[in-house]
Structure formats: structure tokens, C-alpha cells
Scaffold this motif. Sequence first.
Motif, PDB file in Angstrom:
ATOM      1  N   VAL A 257       0.897   6.391   5.530  1.00 55.99           N
ATOM      2  CA  VAL A 257      -0.394   6.032   4.937  1.00 55.99           C
ATOM      3  C   VAL A 257      -1.440   6.203   6.034  1.00 55.99           C
ATOM      4  O   VAL A 257      -1.495   5.413   6.970  1.00 55.99           O
ATOM      5  CB  VAL A 257      -0.377   4.579   4.417  1.00 55.99           C
ATOM      6  CG1 VAL A 257      -1.710   4.233   3.783  1.00 55.99           C
ATOM      7  CG2 VAL A 257       0.763   4.377   3.450  1.00 55.99           C
ATOM      8  N   LYS A 258      -2.249   7.249   5.897  1.00 61.70           N
ATOM      9  CA  LYS A 258      -3.225   7.562   6.942  1.00 61.70           C
ATOM     10  C   LYS A 258      -4.586   6.921   6.691  1.00 61.70           C
ATOM     11  O   LYS A 258      -5.314   6.639   7.620  1.00 61.70           O
ATOM     12  CB  LYS A 258      -3.374   9.071   7.075  1.00 61.70           C
ATOM     13  CG  LYS A 258      -2.098   9.739   7.555  1.00 61.70           C
ATOM     14  CD  LYS A 258      -2.265  11.226   7.704  1.00 61.70           C
ATOM     15  CE  LYS A 258      -0.963  11.855   8.191  1.00 61.70           C
ATOM     16  NZ  LYS A 258      -1.057  13.293   8.299  1.00 61.70           N
ATOM     17  N   ASN A 259      -4.921   6.689   5.430  1.00 61.89           N
ATOM     18  CA  ASN A 259      -6.220   6.112   5.087  1.00 61.89           C
ATOM     19  C   ASN A 259      -6.109   4.587   5.178  1.00 61.89           C
ATOM     20  O   ASN A 259      -5.371   3.961   4.417  1.00 61.89           O
ATOM     21  CB  ASN A 259      -6.612   6.539   3.673  1.00 61.89           C
ATOM     22  CG  ASN A 259      -7.979   6.059   3.267  1.00 61.89           C
ATOM     23  OD1 ASN A 259      -8.539   5.146   3.869  1.00 61.89           O
ATOM     24  ND2 ASN A 259      -8.534   6.672   2.227  1.00 61.89           N
ATOM     25  N   PRO A 260      -6.847   3.951   6.094  1.00 62.84           N
ATOM     26  CA  PRO A 260      -6.734   2.494   6.255  1.00 62.84           C
ATOM     27  C   PRO A 260      -7.147   1.710   5.010  1.00 62.84           C
ATOM     28  O   PRO A 260      -6.707   0.584   4.811  1.00 62.84           O
ATOM     29  CB  PRO A 260      -7.660   2.182   7.431  1.00 62.84           C
ATOM     30  CG  PRO A 260      -8.500   3.393   7.635  1.00 62.84           C
ATOM     31  CD  PRO A 260      -7.794   4.554   7.033  1.00 62.84           C
ATOM     32  N   LYS A 261      -7.960   2.307   4.130  1.00 58.27           N
ATOM     33  CA  LYS A 261      -8.354   1.624   2.898  1.00 58.27           C
ATOM     34  C   LYS A 261      -7.185   1.509   1.921  1.00 58.27           C
ATOM     35  O   LYS A 261      -7.184   0.641   1.062  1.00 58.27           O
ATOM     36  CB  LYS A 261      -9.508   2.371   2.211  1.00 58.27           C
ATOM     37  CG  LYS A 261     -10.809   2.323   2.978  1.00 58.27           C
ATOM     38  CD  LYS A 261     -11.885   3.073   2.225  1.00 58.27           C
ATOM     39  CE  LYS A 261     -13.198   3.050   2.979  1.00 58.27           C
ATOM     40  NZ  LYS A 261     -14.241   3.814   2.277  1.00 58.27           N
ATOM     41  N   ILE A 262      -6.195   2.384   2.064  1.00 61.97           N
ATOM     42  CA  ILE A 262      -5.058   2.408   1.148  1.00 61.97           C
ATOM     43  C   ILE A 262      -3.964   1.438   1.593  1.00 61.97           C
ATOM     44  O   ILE A 262      -3.171   0.970   0.774  1.00 61.97           O
ATOM     45  CB  ILE A 262      -4.497   3.848   1.031  1.00 61.97           C
ATOM     46  CG1 ILE A 262      -5.559   4.800   0.511  1.00 61.97           C
ATOM     47  CG2 ILE A 262      -3.260   3.909   0.161  1.00 61.97           C
ATOM     48  CD1 ILE A 262      -6.021   4.514  -0.890  1.00 61.97           C
ATOM     49  N   VAL A 263      -3.920   1.087   2.863  1.00 65.47           N
ATOM     50  CA  VAL A 263      -2.847   0.237   3.406  1.00 65.47           C
ATOM     51  C   VAL A 263      -2.664  -1.058   2.613  1.00 65.47           C
ATOM     52  O   VAL A 263      -1.536  -1.400   2.233  1.00 65.47           O
ATOM     53  CB  VAL A 263      -3.074  -0.045   4.913  1.00 65.47           C
ATOM     54  CG1 VAL A 263      -2.093  -1.077   5.435  1.00 65.47           C
ATOM     55  CG2 VAL A 263      -2.956   1.244   5.708  1.00 65.47           C
ATOM     56  N   PRO A 264      -3.743  -1.807   2.302  1.00 59.04           N
ATOM     57  CA  PRO A 264      -3.537  -3.038   1.527  1.00 59.04           C
ATOM     58  C   PRO A 264      -2.955  -2.790   0.129  1.00 59.04           C
ATOM     59  O   PRO A 264      -2.175  -3.588  -0.371  1.00 59.04           O
ATOM     60  CB  PRO A 264      -4.935  -3.654   1.418  1.00 59.04           C
ATOM     61  CG  PRO A 264      -5.781  -2.946   2.400  1.00 59.04           C
ATOM     62  CD  PRO A 264      -5.138  -1.644   2.687  1.00 59.04           C
ATOM     63  N   TYR A 265      -3.332  -1.667  -0.463  1.00 63.63           N
ATOM     64  CA  TYR A 265      -2.800  -1.333  -1.783  1.00 63.63           C
ATOM     65  C   TYR A 265      -1.287  -1.087  -1.712  1.00 63.63           C
ATOM     66  O   TYR A 265      -0.532  -1.586  -2.536  1.00 63.63           O
ATOM     67  CB  TYR A 265      -3.494  -0.085  -2.356  1.00 63.63           C
ATOM     68  CG  TYR A 265      -4.919  -0.319  -2.801  1.00 63.63           C
ATOM     69  CD1 TYR A 265      -5.184  -0.770  -4.083  1.00 63.63           C
ATOM     70  CD2 TYR A 265      -5.991  -0.073  -1.956  1.00 63.63           C
ATOM     71  CE1 TYR A 265      -6.484  -0.974  -4.514  1.00 63.63           C
ATOM     72  CE2 TYR A 265      -7.296  -0.278  -2.374  1.00 63.63           C
ATOM     73  CZ  TYR A 265      -7.535  -0.730  -3.650  1.00 63.63           C
ATOM     74  OH  TYR A 265      -8.814  -0.940  -4.073  1.00 63.63           O
ATOM     75  N   VAL A 266      -0.867  -0.294  -0.717  1.00 61.44           N
ATOM     76  CA  VAL A 266       0.560   0.007  -0.558  1.00 61.44           C
ATOM     77  C   VAL A 266       1.326  -1.291  -0.325  1.00 61.44           C
ATOM     78  O   VAL A 266       2.380  -1.524  -0.937  1.00 61.44           O
ATOM     79  CB  VAL A 266       0.796   0.998   0.601  1.00 61.44           C
ATOM     80  CG1 VAL A 266       2.283   1.218   0.845  1.00 61.44           C
ATOM     81  CG2 VAL A 266       0.099   2.322   0.324  1.00 61.44           C
ATOM     82  N   GLN A 267       0.794  -2.153   0.525  1.00 60.14           N
ATOM     83  CA  GLN A 267       1.469  -3.417   0.813  1.00 60.14           C
ATOM     84  C   GLN A 267       1.560  -4.296  -0.435  1.00 60.14           C
ATOM     85  O   GLN A 267       2.576  -4.933  -0.693  1.00 60.14           O
ATOM     86  CB  GLN A 267       0.745  -4.175   1.936  1.00 60.14           C
ATOM     87  CG  GLN A 267       1.506  -5.356   2.458  1.00 60.14           C
ATOM     88  CD  GLN A 267       2.892  -4.968   2.972  1.00 60.14           C
ATOM     89  OE1 GLN A 267       3.039  -4.020   3.721  1.00 60.14           O
ATOM     90  NE2 GLN A 267       3.913  -5.698   2.545  1.00 60.14           N
ATOM     91  N   TYR A 268       0.497  -4.309  -1.217  1.00 64.63           N
ATOM     92  CA  TYR A 268       0.486  -5.116  -2.442  1.00 64.63           C
ATOM     93  C   TYR A 268       1.526  -4.613  -3.438  1.00 64.63           C
ATOM     94  O   TYR A 268       2.249  -5.402  -4.049  1.00 64.63           O
ATOM     95  CB  TYR A 268      -0.916  -5.104  -3.064  1.00 64.63           C
ATOM     96  CG  TYR A 268      -1.128  -6.177  -4.091  1.00 64.63           C
ATOM     97  CD1 TYR A 268      -1.416  -7.485  -3.697  1.00 64.63           C
ATOM     98  CD2 TYR A 268      -1.038  -5.909  -5.439  1.00 64.63           C
ATOM     99  CE1 TYR A 268      -1.605  -8.492  -4.630  1.00 64.63           C
ATOM    100  CE2 TYR A 268      -1.228  -6.901  -6.383  1.00 64.63           C
ATOM    101  CZ  TYR A 268      -1.511  -8.189  -5.979  1.00 64.63           C
ATOM    102  OH  TYR A 268      -1.693  -9.183  -6.907  1.00 64.63           O
TER     103      TYR A 268
END
Length: 192
Positions: free
Chosen positions: A41-52
Motif C-alpha cells: 500500500v503506497k498511498n498513505p490515505k489508503i492505509v487506514p482503509y486496508v487496516q479497517y
Amino acid sequence: MAEYEACILGLKMVVDMNVCELLVIGDSDLLIHQVQGEWAVKNPKIVPYVQYVKNLCKRFRKIEFRHTPRIQNELADALATIASMIKHTNTDYIDPLDIDLKEHPVHCSHVELEPDGLPWYFDIKRYLESGTYPEDATSGQKKLIHCMDLNFFLNGEVLYRRTPDLGLLRYVDAAEAVRLIEQIHVEVAVHT
């Protein structure tokens, strides 16, 4: 982000339905492979979504994510086409969807029993179960039942209807409605 928000909403609805095993079919290579940990996951905005999504996945006994090309996913393709037709005043940036999920959403409509003692949705449920219409149904009634079944689905013996905001309405007969209302009143009395 919109793909993740749609996935999260779907997973939450399935969790609420007490599903233990789930096959998630999606046409987003990125989402499927990121959730499976195969792609970074390269886009830091996507990290919380992936974790969720990964946290929601822990609520299932078994969950599998499978990619399907968009050409084989006609419904998603149609929704994407419709979404692309919407004109936005600011084309530089579109706010992400804000999805508010109520703690316990409830919609209640009371319909009197039919003269035959069956709930009004009996014919729709039977059509979903066996594909059969009532014996005395006119062609107009058959067409109506067929059209209505597009928004309804069965999960075991429970009938649900999809709402435009992707919610689900559960249909119950009169006896189940009385039982649920009594249960709600008991819980409200205990908490007040």
C-alpha cells in the motif's frame, strides 16, 4: 477510497447478518491484492482503509477475496458507468463518501394480514424460493412479482429488501413482529 468504502459497507452489512464464511468478489485488482497482503500500500490515505478491512475480516471464520475482471462483473460495471455520468462542479477534487451507519437502524411498517392469513410478501418469498407464481395470478401480477424480486433476496428463511442507500430491510410476519416489539420494549425498560 470509494472502492474501499463500498467494500467496508458490504462487509459491515454481512457482519450484521451473522455470516461466518464469505467469498468477496471484486473487480478492483488493487483492493483485492492489497487486502490479501500481496501488493504494498503506497498511498498513505489508503492505509487506514486496508487496516479497517483487515479488522473486519477477523470477524469471519473464513473469508476469501477473489478478483473478477470488470467485463465479468456487469452490475459493478453498470454502477461505475452511472457514477461516471454525474457532473461535478469541481473536477479537481471530489470529496470522499461520508457513510453514517446508525448503531441500530430500524424501519417499521405494519401491514395487516391478508385474508388468507399469509403475510403480504408470501408470494415474493415463494417466487424467490421456487420460481413459482400463485396459481390464480394474472399476467400483471406475475410481472409485478418478477419486478419486485429484483430488490428482494432470501438468506435462509429470512426475506430482505435492498434499499437505494444499500441498506437492508428485514421482513417479518405478524408473530415475529410482536416478538421483536416485546423484546425491544424489555431492552428499553432495562436500560432506562
